[in-house]
Write an enzyme that holds these catalytic residues in place. Structure first.
Site, PDB file in Angstrom:
ATOM      1  N   LYS A   4       0.839  -1.210   0.000  1.00  0.00           N
ATOM      2  CA  LYS A   4       0.000   0.000   0.000  1.00  0.00           C
ATOM      3  C   LYS A   4       0.877   1.266   0.000  1.00  0.00           C
ATOM      4  CE  LYS A   4      -2.031  -1.174   3.899  1.00  0.00           C
ATOM      5  NZ  LYS A   4      -1.348  -2.456   4.207  1.00  0.00           N
ATOM      6  N   ARG A  61      -9.937   0.579   8.413  1.00  0.00           N
ATOM      7  CA  ARG A  61      -9.500  -0.773   8.790  1.00  0.00           C
ATOM      8  C   ARG A  61     -10.587  -1.538   9.539  1.00  0.00           C
ATOM      9  NH1 ARG A  61      -3.660   0.334   8.854  1.00  0.00           N
ATOM     10  NH2 ARG A  61      -2.544  -1.593   9.237  1.00  0.00           N
ATOM     11  N   ARG A 116      12.225  -5.676   5.672  1.00  0.00           N
ATOM     12  CA  ARG A 116      12.105  -4.256   5.297  1.00  0.00           C
ATOM     13  C   ARG A 116      12.928  -3.338   6.213  1.00  0.00           C
ATOM     14  NH1 ARG A 116       6.065  -1.924   5.370  1.00  0.00           N
ATOM     15  NH2 ARG A 116       6.098  -2.822   7.458  1.00  0.00           N
ATOM     16  N   ARG A 129      11.058  -0.866  11.597  1.00  0.00           N
ATOM     17  CA  ARG A 129       9.892  -0.595  12.443  1.00  0.00           C
ATOM     18  C   ARG A 129       9.830  -1.612  13.583  1.00  0.00           C
ATOM     19  NH1 ARG A 129       4.913   0.237   8.342  1.00  0.00           N
ATOM     20  NH2 ARG A 129       3.909  -1.012   9.941  1.00  0.00           N
ATOM     21  N   ARG A 144      -0.848  -8.766  13.295  1.00  0.00           N
ATOM     22  CA  ARG A 144      -1.367  -7.775  12.325  1.00  0.00           C
ATOM     23  C   ARG A 144      -2.174  -8.467  11.231  1.00  0.00           C
ATOM     24  NH1 ARG A 144       4.217  -5.042  11.066  1.00  0.00           N
ATOM     25  NH2 ARG A 144       3.137  -3.976   9.371  1.00  0.00           N
TER      26      ARG A 144
END
Ligand code: AP5
Length: 216
Positions: free
Chosen positions: A13, A88, A127, A161, A172
């Protein structure tokens, strides 16, 4: 034009929103980015959100909807909005309708990025970003050209993160399945949903999204 990019954590996204900002001059409204900024600044919202985000849970509907409303108010009226990571939940979807109507805007597209779950964990765990300019990298798929030096700004500091670990990613994903995926039918009944193969190359995903937006 106002669009929602919908998809599980790691679906791409943010990556696609950044490209639309560059290509189309739209504005990205990422509730994840807004919340991380609040955590960093130590605001009351950030202090409440920090532990929830680190556990992989969802921050309260009222808080994120207020952030979105405030951000929309700061945009020029003609600026196209990309909702990234919002809504969400069903309650957030309802709030977004109100927020848009009150501001004379309408929702044009809901683009679902469809991605294989194993790929998501892999994407998220690898990431990292430049601590200075935010350029995104990946342990396996996109290393800086010169090891340890950001391609874009030359900085030598990178960050990960705190919620990008295997355990939190599983929470998540569970939150996405339980609370976010069920809002798709709301938009399907309005004929707003288009599906894009999020497993394709980043450029191919962008091209598919552009084709949808070109339809108007
Ligand atoms: P948020 O920041 O929204 O995180 P997320 O939804 O989990 O999404 P990510 O940012 O992890 O993934 P993405 O889909 O943007 O993928 P990306 O482009 O980075 O939310 C974080 C937390 O904040 C939540 O858990 C919650 O606590 C809270 N929160 C936020 N919004 C909320 C809300 N509305 N309500 C309540 N709480 C909220 O890509 C991932 C990686 O894959 C990158 O390395 C990228 O380079 C790579 N990649 C992307 N596309 C491709 C491709 N096509 N092929 C190969 N690699 C790719």
């Amino acid at each position: 034009m106002n669009i929602i990019l919908l998809g599980p954590p790691g679906a791409g996204k943010g990556t696609q929103a950044n490209r639309l900002v560059e290509e189309r001059g739209m504005v990205q409204l990422s509730t994840g980015d807004m919340l991380r900024a609040a955590v960093k600044a130590g605001t009351p919202v950030g202090l409440k959100a920090k532990a929830i985000m680190e556990s992989g849970g969802l921050v309260s509907d009222a808080v994120v909807s207020e952030l979105i409303g405030d951000k929309l108010d700061s945009l020029p009226s003609g600026a196209g909005a990309i909702f990234d990571g919002y809504p969400r939940t069903a309650a957030q979807a309802e709030s977004l309708d109100t927020i848009l109507t009150e501001r004379g805007r309408q929702l044009d597209h809901v683009i679902e990025l469809v991605v294989d779950e194993d790929a998501l964990v892999d994407r998220i765990e690898g990431r990292f970003t430049c601590a200075k300019c935010g350029e995104g990298y990946h342990d396996r798929y996109k290393q800086p050209k010169v090891a340890g030096v950001c391609d874009v700004c030359g900085a030598v500091e990178f960050k990960r993160r705190p919620d990008d670990n295997a355990e939190t990613v599983r929470t998540r994903l569970a939150e996405y399945r339980a609370k976010t995926a069920p809002i798709l039918p709301i938009y399907e009944t309005r004929g707003l949903v288009s599906r894009v193969d999020g497993m394709a190359d980043i450029g191919e995903v962008s091209a598919a999204i552009e084709a949808i937006l070109d339809r108007g």
